[in-house]
Design a protein around this motif. Structure first.
Motif, PDB file in Angstrom:
ATOM      1  N   ALA A  62     -31.128 -20.322  10.047  1.00  0.00           N
ATOM      2  CA  ALA A  62     -29.985 -20.524   9.150  1.00  0.00           C
ATOM      3  C   ALA A  62     -28.879 -19.515   9.438  1.00  0.00           C
ATOM      4  CB  ALA A  62     -30.441 -20.419   7.695  1.00  0.00           C
ATOM      5  N   ALA A  63     -29.261 -18.296   9.796  1.00  0.00           N
ATOM      6  CA  ALA A  63     -28.267 -17.277  10.135  1.00  0.00           C
ATOM      7  C   ALA A  63     -27.464 -17.656  11.372  1.00  0.00           C
ATOM      8  CB  ALA A  63     -28.948 -15.924  10.345  1.00  0.00           C
ATOM      9  N   GLY A  64     -27.986 -18.576  12.169  1.00  0.00           N
ATOM     10  CA  GLY A  64     -27.277 -19.027  13.363  1.00  0.00           C
ATOM     11  C   GLY A  64     -26.109 -19.948  13.085  1.00  0.00           C
ATOM     12  N   LEU A  65     -25.845 -20.257  11.819  1.00  0.00           N
ATOM     13  CA  LEU A  65     -24.735 -21.149  11.468  1.00  0.00           C
ATOM     14  C   LEU A  65     -23.402 -20.614  11.967  1.00  0.00           C
ATOM     15  CD1 LEU A  65     -22.319 -21.600   9.114  1.00  0.00           C
ATOM     16  CD2 LEU A  65     -23.543 -23.571  10.042  1.00  0.00           C
ATOM     17  N   VAL A  66     -23.176 -19.313  11.811  1.00  0.00           N
ATOM     18  CA  VAL A  66     -21.876 -18.747  12.198  1.00  0.00           C
ATOM     19  C   VAL A  66     -21.634 -18.879  13.709  1.00  0.00           C
ATOM     20  CG1 VAL A  66     -20.467 -16.656  12.271  1.00  0.00           C
ATOM     21  CG2 VAL A  66     -21.782 -17.208  10.214  1.00  0.00           C
ATOM     22  N   PRO A  67     -22.546 -18.405  14.564  1.00  0.00           N
ATOM     23  CA  PRO A  67     -22.288 -18.594  16.004  1.00  0.00           C
ATOM     24  C   PRO A  67     -22.226 -20.064  16.411  1.00  0.00           C
ATOM     25  CG  PRO A  67     -24.503 -17.694  15.635  1.00  0.00           C
ATOM     26  CD  PRO A  67     -23.758 -17.588  14.344  1.00  0.00           C
ATOM     27  N   TYR A  68     -23.003 -20.929  15.733  1.00  0.00           N
ATOM     28  CA  TYR A  68     -22.955 -22.346  16.092  1.00  0.00           C
ATOM     29  C   TYR A  68     -21.600 -22.950  15.735  1.00  0.00           C
ATOM     30  CZ  TYR A  68     -24.506 -27.122  16.842  1.00  0.00           C
ATOM     31  OH  TYR A  68     -24.635 -28.410  17.313  1.00  0.00           O
ATOM     32  N   ALA A  69     -21.005 -22.524  14.612  1.00  0.00           N
ATOM     33  CA  ALA A  69     -19.683 -23.024  14.223  1.00  0.00           C
ATOM     34  C   ALA A  69     -18.623 -22.625  15.244  1.00  0.00           C
ATOM     35  CB  ALA A  69     -19.313 -22.499  12.837  1.00  0.00           C
ATOM     36  N   VAL A  70     -18.715 -21.405  15.751  1.00  0.00           N
ATOM     37  CA  VAL A  70     -17.771 -20.953  16.782  1.00  0.00           C
ATOM     38  C   VAL A  70     -17.930 -21.800  18.044  1.00  0.00           C
ATOM     39  CG1 VAL A  70     -17.121 -19.024  18.272  1.00  0.00           C
ATOM     40  CG2 VAL A  70     -17.678 -18.613  15.866  1.00  0.00           C
ATOM     41  N   LEU A  71     -19.174 -22.067  18.431  1.00  0.00           N
ATOM     42  CA  LEU A  71     -19.432 -22.882  19.622  1.00  0.00           C
ATOM     43  C   LEU A  71     -18.870 -24.289  19.462  1.00  0.00           C
ATOM     44  CD1 LEU A  71     -20.869 -23.178  22.389  1.00  0.00           C
ATOM     45  CD2 LEU A  71     -22.918 -23.859  21.118  1.00  0.00           C
ATOM     46  N   GLN A  72     -19.031 -24.881  18.293  1.00  0.00           N
ATOM     47  CA  GLN A  72     -18.530 -26.229  18.065  1.00  0.00           C
ATOM     48  C   GLN A  72     -17.001 -26.275  18.079  1.00  0.00           C
ATOM     49  OE1 GLN A  72     -19.994 -29.318  17.707  1.00  0.00           O
ATOM     50  NE2 GLN A  72     -21.779 -28.243  18.510  1.00  0.00           N
ATOM     51  N   ALA A  73     -16.357 -25.261  17.503  1.00  0.00           N
ATOM     52  CA  ALA A  73     -14.894 -25.228  17.533  1.00  0.00           C
ATOM     53  C   ALA A  73     -14.393 -25.135  18.968  1.00  0.00           C
ATOM     54  CB  ALA A  73     -14.389 -24.041  16.713  1.00  0.00           C
ATOM     55  N   TYR A  74     -15.041 -24.314  19.762  1.00  0.00           N
ATOM     56  CA  TYR A  74     -14.677 -24.179  21.175  1.00  0.00           C
ATOM     57  C   TYR A  74     -14.859 -25.499  21.921  1.00  0.00           C
ATOM     58  CZ  TYR A  74     -15.559 -22.998  26.100  1.00  0.00           C
ATOM     59  OH  TYR A  74     -15.565 -22.976  27.469  1.00  0.00           O
ATOM     60  N   ASN A  75     -15.997 -26.170  21.715  1.00  0.00           N
ATOM     61  CA  ASN A  75     -16.253 -27.428  22.412  1.00  0.00           C
ATOM     62  C   ASN A  75     -15.272 -28.516  21.990  1.00  0.00           C
ATOM     63  OD1 ASN A  75     -18.344 -26.381  23.888  1.00  0.00           O
ATOM     64  ND2 ASN A  75     -19.969 -27.221  22.621  1.00  0.00           N
ATOM     65  N   ALA A  76     -14.917 -28.553  20.702  1.00  0.00           N
ATOM     66  CA  ALA A  76     -13.966 -29.563  20.238  1.00  0.00           C
ATOM     67  C   ALA A  76     -12.599 -29.361  20.891  1.00  0.00           C
ATOM     68  CB  ALA A  76     -13.842 -29.507  18.710  1.00  0.00           C
ATOM     69  N   VAL A  77     -12.174 -28.113  21.032  1.00  0.00           N
ATOM     70  CA  VAL A  77     -10.898 -27.838  21.698  1.00  0.00           C
ATOM     71  C   VAL A  77     -10.973 -28.239  23.171  1.00  0.00           C
ATOM     72  CG1 VAL A  77      -9.380 -25.978  22.488  1.00  0.00           C
ATOM     73  CG2 VAL A  77     -10.175 -26.012  20.127  1.00  0.00           C
TER      74      VAL A  77
ATOM     75  N   ALA B 140     -24.749 -24.078   2.749  1.00  0.00           N
ATOM     76  CA  ALA B 140     -26.060 -24.669   3.015  1.00  0.00           C
ATOM     77  C   ALA B 140     -27.003 -23.645   3.630  1.00  0.00           C
ATOM     78  CB  ALA B 140     -25.905 -25.869   3.954  1.00  0.00           C
ATOM     79  N   ALA B 141     -26.490 -22.825   4.553  1.00  0.00           N
ATOM     80  CA  ALA B 141     -27.322 -21.813   5.185  1.00  0.00           C
ATOM     81  C   ALA B 141     -27.812 -20.779   4.173  1.00  0.00           C
ATOM     82  CB  ALA B 141     -26.543 -21.123   6.309  1.00  0.00           C
ATOM     83  N   ALA B 142     -26.940 -20.381   3.237  1.00  0.00           N
ATOM     84  CA  ALA B 142     -27.337 -19.416   2.216  1.00  0.00           C
ATOM     85  C   ALA B 142     -28.457 -19.963   1.342  1.00  0.00           C
ATOM     86  CB  ALA B 142     -26.125 -19.046   1.355  1.00  0.00           C
ATOM     87  N   VAL B 143     -28.358 -21.238   1.002  1.00  0.00           N
ATOM     88  CA  VAL B 143     -29.420 -21.870   0.206  1.00  0.00           C
ATOM     89  C   VAL B 143     -30.735 -21.851   0.970  1.00  0.00           C
ATOM     90  CG1 VAL B 143     -30.202 -24.057  -0.786  1.00  0.00           C
ATOM     91  CG2 VAL B 143     -27.847 -23.310  -1.122  1.00  0.00           C
ATOM     92  N   LEU B 144     -30.681 -22.133   2.260  1.00  0.00           N
ATOM     93  CA  LEU B 144     -31.896 -22.141   3.073  1.00  0.00           C
ATOM     94  C   LEU B 144     -32.517 -20.751   3.182  1.00  0.00           C
ATOM     95  CD1 LEU B 144     -30.826 -24.546   5.967  1.00  0.00           C
ATOM     96  CD2 LEU B 144     -32.291 -25.070   4.016  1.00  0.00           C
ATOM     97  N   VAL B 145     -31.677 -19.734   3.328  1.00  0.00           N
ATOM     98  CA  VAL B 145     -32.192 -18.367   3.421  1.00  0.00           C
ATOM     99  C   VAL B 145     -32.909 -17.980   2.128  1.00  0.00           C
ATOM    100  CG1 VAL B 145     -31.520 -15.940   3.553  1.00  0.00           C
ATOM    101  CG2 VAL B 145     -30.526 -17.598   5.144  1.00  0.00           C
ATOM    102  N   ILE B 146     -32.294 -18.304   0.994  1.00  0.00           N
ATOM    103  CA  ILE B 146     -32.856 -17.913  -0.299  1.00  0.00           C
ATOM    104  C   ILE B 146     -34.110 -18.716  -0.636  1.00  0.00           C
ATOM    105  CG2 ILE B 146     -32.402 -17.854  -2.787  1.00  0.00           C
ATOM    106  CD1 ILE B 146     -29.417 -17.390  -2.048  1.00  0.00           C
ATOM    107  N   LEU B 147     -34.077 -20.011  -0.314  1.00  0.00           N
ATOM    108  CA  LEU B 147     -35.156 -20.896  -0.749  1.00  0.00           C
ATOM    109  C   LEU B 147     -36.086 -21.314   0.390  1.00  0.00           C
ATOM    110  CD1 LEU B 147     -33.159 -23.254  -3.161  1.00  0.00           C
ATOM    111  CD2 LEU B 147     -34.501 -21.218  -3.747  1.00  0.00           C
ATOM    112  N   ALA B 148     -36.103 -20.551   1.463  1.00  0.00           N
ATOM    113  CA  ALA B 148     -36.893 -20.943   2.630  1.00  0.00           C
ATOM    114  C   ALA B 148     -38.359 -21.163   2.278  1.00  0.00           C
ATOM    115  CB  ALA B 148     -36.763 -19.885   3.722  1.00  0.00           C
ATOM    116  N   HIS B 149     -38.986 -20.205   1.626  1.00  0.00           N
ATOM    117  CA  HIS B 149     -40.416 -20.326   1.329  1.00  0.00           C
ATOM    118  C   HIS B 149     -40.703 -21.454   0.345  1.00  0.00           C
ATOM    119  CE1 HIS B 149     -44.526 -19.319   0.159  1.00  0.00           C
ATOM    120  NE2 HIS B 149     -44.606 -18.592   1.268  1.00  0.00           N
TER     121      HIS B 149
END
Length: 427
Positions: A345-360, A314-323
């Motif tokens: 959209a590039a923030g998806l990766v750090p946000y995924a790490v944060l969510q995995a940490y919070n879920a644990v 989803a993030a890749a689609v947003l980066v390509i089709l942002a405009h």
């Protein structure tokens, strides 16, 4: 049958879907909701002025803040209680009663506070107050419905309720745009609220069909206190995740300009569509971690992989089709916010790490540590974005990404340490 409520339940354990199916069902449901929401803002942008759109986005953010506060951790408490084998009927009756009351109180409190503090940008019509109140109550109930169905292994049911709710909201906005150009913010808010009401009603029907639940709401302290005691720490953690993105449009609208919120919000909303993948998979990860604590490490890595795969696409689609996507709202939106959308959209990766940490942390009961991290990171995110607001949405988004990445790097190291400890304890 529950001895307390007289409610008959089907055996939810026999009907449980896999964790992956529940996760993907939630993601698809949120994608449908976000897609309809994006179309809603396209219609709104063409139906009225930037100022009215900005005021509406601020009101929607305020509703979402009220719903997050009003949940009071009850959704997490439902997951914990049902996962530990408590009767679902008794848990749900108390949960829905608590959040309905809390949603009413918080919505009214916000409306009064807004009228007193920001009278120049406050909406005071009867229609706005009524729709805001209804949106806050129904939105809070929907959050608990989501988590209750996840706890019962039926998270995939989200697809239909969010698709229907989003479709109704979009249809109402289109009708208003066709009827008259220059719609006021309170009318747009009413259109948005219709979708929330429909999602709530559909969710209640699903809960009845899937597990036989018939609500008999109860505010008896003996039922409510255990849920609140269990859920409030988890609620504080959830607020650290959601508050920065919800508070920022409000701050922009009331301290910078409504137009600043109007240009920021569409970029943030589309980025949130990608962020929803790790957020929703984190909920299922938490639920499965409660039910099967011995599989927490495997569940965490699987959840993180799927979060990055689905959210990354989803993030890749947003980066390509942002405009092109933002130009659907108008060229001024595309010119102002396309860069912001790409950085967010590039923030998806750090946000995924944060969510995995919070879920644990949720599954292991390490909420104090996660709350401290979340509060610190949330303040830094909002402060950095506001400091860059005078340079436009792109500068705000870049500041947001830098702070989020630094925070994710720190919690990623901590996540590895916690998972190693879990593995060592298991041996």
């Amino acid at each position: 049958m529950s001895a307390d409520t007289g409610i008959i339940f089907t055996d939810a354990s026999n009907a449980r879907h896999s964790a992956l199916r529940s996760s993907l069902g939630l993601v698809v449901g949120k994608a449908a909701q976000t897609g309809a929401g994006f179309a809603f803002w396209i219609v709104a942008a063409h139906a009225t002025s930037d100022r009215e759109v900005g005021l509406t986005t601020a009101a929607v953010s305020a509703v979402m803040i009220c719903t997050q506060l009003a949940v009071l951790g009850v959704g997490s408490a439902v997951i914990l209680s049902v996962g530990r084998g408590e009767p679902p009927g008794r848990v749900l009756d108390a949960a829905f009663a608590i959040v309905a009351l809390a949603g009413t109180v918080l919505a009214l409190g916000y409306l009064v506070l807004q009228s007193a503090v920001t009278p120049d940008t406050a909406l005071t019509s009867v229609l706005f107050w009524l729709t805001f109140l209804v949106a806050a109550i129904s939105g809070t109930l929907v959050i608990v419905l989501d988590q209750a169905l996840v706890a019962l292994g039926r998270g995939a049911s989200a697809t239909s309720r969010y698709a229907l709710g989003g479709g109704v909201s979009l249809g109402a906005a289109a009708l208003v745009a066709w009827w008259a150009h220059g719609a006021a913010a309170d009318v747009l808010m009413a259109c948005w609220t219709l979708g929330t009401i429909v999602a709530c009603v559909v969710g209640a029907v699903q809960l009845r069909k899937l597990v036989g639940y018939r609500p008999r709401l109860s505010l008896r302290p003996a039922r409510g206190r255990p849920l609140l005691a269990l859920g409030l720490p988890y609620q504080l953690l959830t607020l650290t995740e959601r508050a920065p993105g919800l508070v920022l449009p409000l701050l922009l609208a009331h301290t910078v300009a409504p137009e600043a919120a109007a240009y920021w919000y569409p970029a943030w909303m589309m980025a949130w569509a990608a962020y929803s993948a790790p957020m929703l998979m984190g909920i299922v990860q938490f639920s499965e971690g409660v039910r099967e604590p011995d599989r927490l490490v495997a569940t965490t890595w699987a959840s993180l992989r799927w979060s990055l795969a689905v959210g990354g696409l989803a993030a890749a689609v947003l980066v390509i089709l942002a405009h092109p996507l933002l130009s659907l709202l108008g060229e001024q939106y595309a010119d102002s916010s396309a860069g912001a959308l790409r950085w967010l959209a590039a923030g998806l990766v750090p946000y995924a790490v944060l969510q995995a940490y919070n879920a644990v942390c949720r599954a292991r009961g390490r909420y104090t540590e996660a709350i401290v991290v979340g509060v610190t990171l949330g303040i830094a995110l909002c402060a950095s974005a506001l400091a860059a607001a005078d340079r436009g949405p792109t500068a705000m988004a870049l500041a947001w990404l830098v702070v989020l990445s630094i925070g994710a790097g720190a919690v990623g190291l901590r996540l590895l340490a916690v998972l190693r400890r879990v593995t060592k304890d298991a041996r």
